[in-house]
Design a protein around this motif. Structure first.
Motif, PDB file in Angstrom:
ATOM      1  N   LEU A  26      87.048 165.194 152.831  1.00 20.36           N
ATOM      2  CA  LEU A  26      87.138 163.766 153.151  1.00 20.36           C
ATOM      3  C   LEU A  26      88.209 163.165 152.253  1.00 20.36           C
ATOM      4  N   TYR A  27      89.318 162.754 152.842  1.00 24.55           N
ATOM      5  CA  TYR A  27      90.377 162.118 152.066  1.00 24.55           C
ATOM      6  C   TYR A  27      90.196 160.606 152.175  1.00 24.55           C
ATOM      7  N   HIS A  28      89.892 159.991 151.045  1.00 26.91           N
ATOM      8  CA  HIS A  28      89.670 158.545 150.985  1.00 26.91           C
ATOM      9  C   HIS A  28      91.019 157.891 150.702  1.00 26.91           C
ATOM     10  N   ARG A  29      91.588 157.282 151.719  1.00 29.88           N
ATOM     11  CA  ARG A  29      92.948 156.750 151.619  1.00 29.88           C
ATOM     12  C   ARG A  29      93.104 155.717 150.506  1.00 29.88           C
ATOM     13  N   ARG A  30      92.151 154.833 150.364  1.00 30.23           N
ATOM     14  CA  ARG A  30      92.261 153.743 149.383  1.00 30.23           C
ATOM     15  C   ARG A  30      92.309 154.267 147.948  1.00 30.23           C
ATOM     16  N   SER A  31      91.509 155.269 147.641  1.00 30.17           N
ATOM     17  CA  SER A  31      91.480 155.795 146.270  1.00 30.17           C
ATOM     18  C   SER A  31      92.433 156.964 146.069  1.00 30.17           C
ATOM     19  N   GLY A  32      92.867 157.579 147.166  1.00 34.19           N
ATOM     20  CA  GLY A  32      93.726 158.749 147.065  1.00 34.19           C
ATOM     21  C   GLY A  32      92.977 160.007 146.672  1.00 34.19           C
ATOM     22  N   GLN A  33      91.658 159.978 146.721  1.00 28.74           N
ATOM     23  CA  GLN A  33      90.847 161.119 146.330  1.00 28.74           C
ATOM     24  C   GLN A  33      90.371 161.902 147.547  1.00 28.74           C
ATOM     25  N   THR A  34      90.282 163.209 147.356  1.00 26.87           N
ATOM     26  CA  THR A  34      89.717 164.087 148.375  1.00 26.87           C
ATOM     27  C   THR A  34      88.376 164.599 147.874  1.00 26.87           C
ATOM     28  N   HIS A  35      87.373 164.490 148.700  1.00 31.45           N
ATOM     29  CA  HIS A  35      86.020 164.919 148.354  1.00 31.45           C
ATOM     30  C   HIS A  35      85.643 166.100 149.248  1.00 31.45           C
ATOM     31  N   MET A  36      85.059 167.136 148.664  1.00 24.11           N
ATOM     32  CA  MET A  36      84.559 168.287 149.413  1.00 24.11           C
ATOM     33  C   MET A  36      83.058 168.114 149.571  1.00 24.11           C
ATOM     34  N   VAL A  37      82.578 168.134 150.800  1.00 26.68           N
ATOM     35  CA  VAL A  37      81.154 167.943 151.061  1.00 26.68           C
ATOM     36  C   VAL A  37      80.661 168.996 152.042  1.00 26.68           C
ATOM     37  N   ILE A  38      79.356 169.175 152.026  1.00 29.25           N
ATOM     38  CA  ILE A  38      78.701 170.059 152.976  1.00 29.25           C
ATOM     39  C   ILE A  38      77.570 169.287 153.644  1.00 29.25           C
ATOM     40  N   SER A  39      76.971 169.908 154.623  1.00 35.34           N
ATOM     41  CA  SER A  39      75.843 169.302 155.319  1.00 35.34           C
ATOM     42  C   SER A  39      74.751 168.940 154.305  1.00 35.34           C
ATOM     43  N   PRO A  40      74.158 167.803 154.413  1.00 32.63           N
ATOM     44  CA  PRO A  40      74.091 166.852 155.513  1.00 32.63           C
ATOM     45  C   PRO A  40      75.038 165.653 155.378  1.00 32.63           C
ATOM     46  N   VAL A  41      75.963 165.683 154.411  1.00 35.26           N
ATOM     47  CA  VAL A  41      76.825 164.517 154.195  1.00 35.26           C
ATOM     48  C   VAL A  41      77.658 164.171 155.425  1.00 35.26           C
ATOM     49  N   PRO A  42      78.350 165.125 156.080  1.00 31.96           N
ATOM     50  CA  PRO A  42      79.118 164.744 157.273  1.00 31.96           C
ATOM     51  C   PRO A  42      78.236 164.157 158.378  1.00 31.96           C
ATOM     52  N   GLU A  43      77.043 164.703 158.517  1.00 29.14           N
ATOM     53  CA  GLU A  43      76.130 164.196 159.547  1.00 29.14           C
ATOM     54  C   GLU A  43      75.663 162.776 159.220  1.00 29.14           C
ATOM     55  N   ILE A  44      75.417 162.503 157.947  1.00 30.71           N
ATOM     56  CA  ILE A  44      75.021 161.148 157.541  1.00 30.71           C
ATOM     57  C   ILE A  44      76.169 160.178 157.802  1.00 30.71           C
ATOM     58  N   LEU A  45      77.385 160.562 157.421  1.00 30.49           N
ATOM     59  CA  LEU A  45      78.543 159.692 157.665  1.00 30.49           C
ATOM     60  C   LEU A  45      78.766 159.468 159.153  1.00 30.49           C
ATOM     61  N   ALA A  46      78.515 160.488 159.960  1.00 27.64           N
ATOM     62  CA  ALA A  46      78.671 160.330 161.411  1.00 27.64           C
ATOM     63  C   ALA A  46      77.710 159.272 161.947  1.00 27.64           C
ATOM     64  N   GLN A  47      76.496 159.215 161.407  1.00 30.81           N
ATOM     65  CA  GLN A  47      75.539 158.200 161.842  1.00 30.81           C
ATOM     66  C   GLN A  47      76.012 156.801 161.459  1.00 30.81           C
ATOM     67  N   LEU A  48      76.678 156.690 160.319  1.00 29.80           N
ATOM     68  CA  LEU A  48      77.172 155.385 159.869  1.00 29.80           C
ATOM     69  C   LEU A  48      78.472 154.987 160.560  1.00 29.80           C
ATOM     70  N   ALA A  49      79.102 155.920 161.257  1.00 32.18           N
ATOM     71  CA  ALA A  49      80.411 155.678 161.859  1.00 32.18           C
ATOM     72  C   ALA A  49      80.384 154.607 162.936  1.00 32.18           C
ATOM     73  N   ALA A  50      79.252 154.368 163.539  1.00 28.43           N
ATOM     74  CA  ALA A  50      79.171 153.359 164.594  1.00 28.43           C
ATOM     75  C   ALA A  50      79.397 151.953 164.066  1.00 28.43           C
ATOM     76  N   GLY A  51      79.348 151.789 162.751  1.00 24.49           N
ATOM     77  CA  GLY A  51      79.621 150.485 162.162  1.00 24.49           C
ATOM     78  C   GLY A  51      78.398 149.638 161.911  1.00 24.49           C
ATOM     79  N   ASN A  52      77.252 150.065 162.417  1.00 23.52           N
ATOM     80  CA  ASN A  52      76.026 149.317 162.185  1.00 23.52           C
ATOM     81  C   ASN A  52      75.442 149.688 160.830  1.00 23.52           C
ATOM     82  N   ALA A  53      74.890 148.712 160.132  1.00 17.91           N
ATOM     83  CA  ALA A  53      74.211 148.987 158.876  1.00 17.91           C
ATOM     84  C   ALA A  53      72.924 149.750 159.179  1.00 17.91           C
TER      85      ALA A  53
END
Length: 95
Positions: A26-53
């Motif tokens: 995950l490359y965070h453009r604002r901070s310039g940092q790249t984060h390496m993650v494994i499941s379940p982090v991508p799945e959690i982020l996918a749920q938040l991707a719709a923009g709803n809290a």
């Protein structure tokens, strides 16, 4: 009574995602940092991707449609911990 905390993800273009087998970069453009993650982090982020809290309970319910998450109380606590870690990294924010 504890306050219910909801989380949301920044705009889709705030993070570039590159999947490499089980590892996701995950490359965070604002901070310039790249984060390496494994499941379940991508799945959690996918749920938040719709923009709803979403609360950890809401994320659990969405993920439970596709995954066996085990005992609900433990899974919700783990999701909440992941969400707080994502906030600390700047990849999510409290709503």
């Amino acid at each position: 009574m504890d306050a219910i905390i909801a989380y949301r993800r920044d705009a889709a273009d705030a993070v570039a995602v590159c999947a490499l087998d089980d590892l996701v970069l995950l490359y965070h453009r604002r901070s310039g940092q790249t984060h390496m993650v494994i499941s379940p982090v991508p799945e959690i982020l996918a749920q938040l991707a719709a923009g709803n809290a979403m609360t950890p309970d809401m994320v659990h319910d969405a993920l439970a449609r596709d995954y066996d998450l085990g005992e609900r109380t433990d899974a919700v606590a783990e999701i909440g911990a992941h969400l707080e870690s994502l906030v600390a990294l700047g990849l999510a924010r409290r709503a």
